[in-house]
Design an enzyme around this catalytic site. Structure first.
Site, PDB file in Angstrom:
ATOM      1  CG  ASP A 163       1.646   7.930  -2.696  1.00 23.37           C
ATOM      2  OD1 ASP A 163       0.420   7.739  -2.735  1.00 23.37           O
ATOM      3  OD2 ASP A 163       2.427   7.219  -2.011  1.00 23.37           O
TER       4      ASP A 163
ATOM      5  CG  ASP B  17       0.121   8.087   1.453  1.00 26.08           C
ATOM      6  OD1 ASP B  17      -0.981   8.041   0.885  1.00 26.08           O
ATOM      7  OD2 ASP B  17       1.066   7.346   1.161  1.00 26.08           O
ATOM      8  CD  GLU B  18      -2.893   8.945  -2.999  1.00 25.04           C
ATOM      9  OE1 GLU B  18      -3.109   8.922  -4.222  1.00 25.04           O
ATOM     10  OE2 GLU B  18      -2.702   7.937  -2.305  1.00 25.04           O
TER      11      GLU B  18
HETATM   12  P1  DGT Z   1       4.100   3.103  -1.010  1.00 25.00           P
HETATM   13  O1  DGT Z   1       3.324   4.351  -1.353  1.00 25.00           O
HETATM   14  O2  DGT Z   1       3.889   2.000  -1.980  1.00 25.00           O
HETATM   15  O3  DGT Z   1       5.545   3.357  -0.748  1.00 25.00           O
HETATM   16  O4  DGT Z   1       3.519   2.553   0.375  1.00 25.00           O
HETATM   17  P2  DGT Z   1       2.367   3.104   1.305  1.00 25.00           P
HETATM   18  O5  DGT Z   1       2.401   2.305   2.567  1.00 25.00           O
HETATM   19  O6  DGT Z   1       2.489   4.593   1.486  1.00 25.00           O
HETATM   20  O7  DGT Z   1       1.078   2.703   0.479  1.00 25.00           O
HETATM   21  P3  DGT Z   1      -0.212   3.562   0.053  1.00 25.00           P
HETATM   22  O8  DGT Z   1       0.198   4.894  -0.486  1.00 25.00           O
HETATM   23  O9  DGT Z   1      -1.003   2.672  -0.828  1.00 25.00           O
HETATM   24  O10 DGT Z   1      -1.021   3.728   1.404  1.00 25.00           O
HETATM   25  C1  DGT Z   1      -0.814   4.797   2.312  1.00 25.00           C
HETATM   26  C2  DGT Z   1      -1.080   4.314   3.737  1.00 25.00           C
HETATM   27  O11 DGT Z   1      -2.417   3.787   3.823  1.00 25.00           O
HETATM   28  C3  DGT Z   1      -0.180   3.176   4.195  1.00 25.00           C
HETATM   29  O12 DGT Z   1       1.036   3.610   4.770  1.00 25.00           O
HETATM   30  C4  DGT Z   1      -1.045   2.428   5.153  1.00 25.00           C
HETATM   31  C5  DGT Z   1      -2.437   2.638   4.665  1.00 25.00           C
HETATM   32  N1  DGT Z   1      -2.891   1.418   3.944  1.00 25.00           N
HETATM   33  C6  DGT Z   1      -2.627   1.079   2.658  1.00 25.00           C
HETATM   34  N2  DGT Z   1      -3.153  -0.112   2.352  1.00 25.00           N
HETATM   35  C7  DGT Z   1      -3.764  -0.559   3.482  1.00 25.00           C
HETATM   36  C8  DGT Z   1      -4.488  -1.740   3.830  1.00 25.00           C
HETATM   37  O13 DGT Z   1      -4.691  -2.656   3.035  1.00 25.00           O
HETATM   38  N3  DGT Z   1      -4.982  -1.788   5.122  1.00 25.00           N
HETATM   39  C9  DGT Z   1      -4.793  -0.782   6.030  1.00 25.00           C
HETATM   40  N4  DGT Z   1      -5.303  -0.890   7.260  1.00 25.00           N
HETATM   41  N5  DGT Z   1      -4.105   0.327   5.744  1.00 25.00           N
HETATM   42  C10 DGT Z   1      -3.595   0.444   4.501  1.00 25.00           C
HETATM   43 CA    CA Z   2       2.205   6.029  -0.248  1.00 22.48          CA
HETATM   44 CA    CA Z   3      -1.201   6.726  -1.202  1.00 13.28          CA
END
Ligand code: DGT
Ligand code: CA
Ligand code: CA
Length: 363
Positions: free
Chosen positions: A9, A110-111
């Site tokens: 991820d 992203d995963e």
């Molecule tokens: P992490 O994995 O905790 O370091 O952070 P992220 O940002 O990679 O989180 P993840 O893996 O849950 O989500 C991957 C991508 O999906 C993130 O960069 C943006 C998008 N995303 C996640 N949650 C939301 C949301 O609530 N709304 C929108 N529009 N996009 C989201």
């Molecule tokens: Ca992520």
């Molecule tokens: Ca993810």
């Protein structure tokens, strides 16, 4: 059958992609925003880098809240989402994972899960080295950090990849599963949301160890047979779900390296038409329709450029694909100074043809 499965991820994915193309953002709080069409600050945060998260900014909160929380940081940056660019990054990252997998399963932008049982000969030491090697390759080639969980099934690997974020590598060998899981909070189990967690908390249970005191009959009574049994097994690290070969089916693309670097419209158009045919074949083969069309280049200096547009209605029509790609090419060439080395066509926002006819039947 003993297996070795990775869950990979990417860390703060959209925001990290933004840092890759603008390294000066790295020291600042970065928020990637989905602005709504009401204008101003209306809309929500898609994600934020870890500097912004320290101030309580997270996915899903209103942009105005995020701005308030970052009030004292006058270097905070708020950027609009750029899905085309993130997709390009996804594609590159997935390529590296695929290359290192016996079985590759795309999960989302992203995963992914990969099964590496064969290539490491069921050996956890070799698996750990392979995971580190994948992390290094992704870091060197596309400048992204990711977190990897390594274990004998998808469930534990998913929990493990989240355990030491960002830039984590967590290996849980079979004899360590019990100890690892018991110390964790209930909500790390995929599928257990805030509400379920609160219900358990009210019953005085915080950790997975606490949860294990409940027998399967009580769980089934509380959550239904399917969910109850899932929870019962999950907290014991039991998961037999296999890694299934799966590609990103949210978009299809084809790319070619041109016979010579060029910015000549006629020459590029010829290649573009061929790419449209290839993408169209995939669309037809998979019974899909598309709603968005894009073209992308790698230029002679190895920088990328892309352009896309949304159609009014979904289609699977080749002429429509060619017509729109051609217009995108014309627009792109208007102020094109560098020659182009590789050219690609992509369709996205896919829907099932089957689904469409179902709707018609329904009416
Ligand atoms: P992490 O994995 O905790 O370091 O952070 P992220 O940002 O990679 O989180 P993840 O893996 O849950 O989500 C991957 C991508 O999906 C993130 O960069 C943006 C998008 N995303 C996640 N949650 C939301 C949301 O609530 N709304 C929108 N529009 N996009 C989201
Ligand atoms: Ca992520
Ligand atoms: Ca993810």
């Amino acid at each position: 059958m003993e297996r070795i499965v990775f869950h990979i991820d990417f860390d703060y994915f959209y925001a990290q992609c933004e840092e890759v193309r603008k390294p000066e953002l790295k020291t600042k709080p970065v928020c990637v925003c989905v602005f709504s069409d009401r204008g101003g600050d209306s809309g929500a945060i898609a994600t934020a880098n870890y500097t912004a998260r320290k101030y309580g900014v997270k996915s899903g909160i209103p942009i105005s809240f995020a701005k308030k929380r970052l009030e004292q940081r006058d270097d905070a940056v708020f950027l609009p989402v750029d899905f085309d660019y993130y997709s390009e990054m996804t594609e590159k990252a997935m390529k590296i994972m695929k290359k290192n997998a016996d079985i590759f399963e795309y999960v989302g932008r992203d995963e992914a899960y990969i099964d590496v049982t064969k290539r490491v000969g069921k050996d956890f030491t070799k698996a750990t080295q392979l995971a580190q090697q994948i992390k290094n390759e992704i870091k060197n080639k596309i400048k992204l950090s990711c977190s990897i969980g390594v274990s004998s099934n998808k469930l534990i690997s998913k929990i493990a990849s989240d355990y030491q974020k960002p830039d984590g590598l967590t290996v849980i060998e079979p004899n360590k599963v019990k100890e690892f899981l018991e110390s964790l909070k209930i909500r790390v189990i995929p599928g257990i949301g805030k509400k379920t967690e609160e219900r358990f908390n009210e019953m005085g249970m915080e950790t997975i160890k606490d949860l294990k005191k409940i027998d399967v009959f009580t769980l089934n009574k509380e959550f239904g047979r399917k969910n109850g049994t899932y929870i019962y097994n999950a907290i014991r690290g039991i998961d037999n779900e296999s890694v299934k070969e799966k590609e990103d089916s949210t978009q299809y693309s084809k790319m070619t390296t041109l016979k010579k670097d060029s910015k000549n419209y006629e020459f590029l158009l010829e290649n573009l038409k061929e790419l449209c045919k290839q993408v169209h074949d995939v669309i037809i083969k998979n019974d899909k329709m598309f709603k968005s069309i894009g073209i992308y280049f790698v230029q002679s200096d190895l920088t990328n450029k892309s352009k896309s547009r949304m159609l009014r209605n979904s289609t699977n029509n080749l002429e429509e694909l060619e017509k729109n790609s051609k217009q995108l090419l014309l627009e792109a060439l208007e102020n094109q100074t560098i020659t182009i080395r590789r050219l690609g066509v992509k369709v996205a926002d896919l829907s099932e043809i089957k689904g469409q006819s179902d709707i018609t039947n329904y009416f």
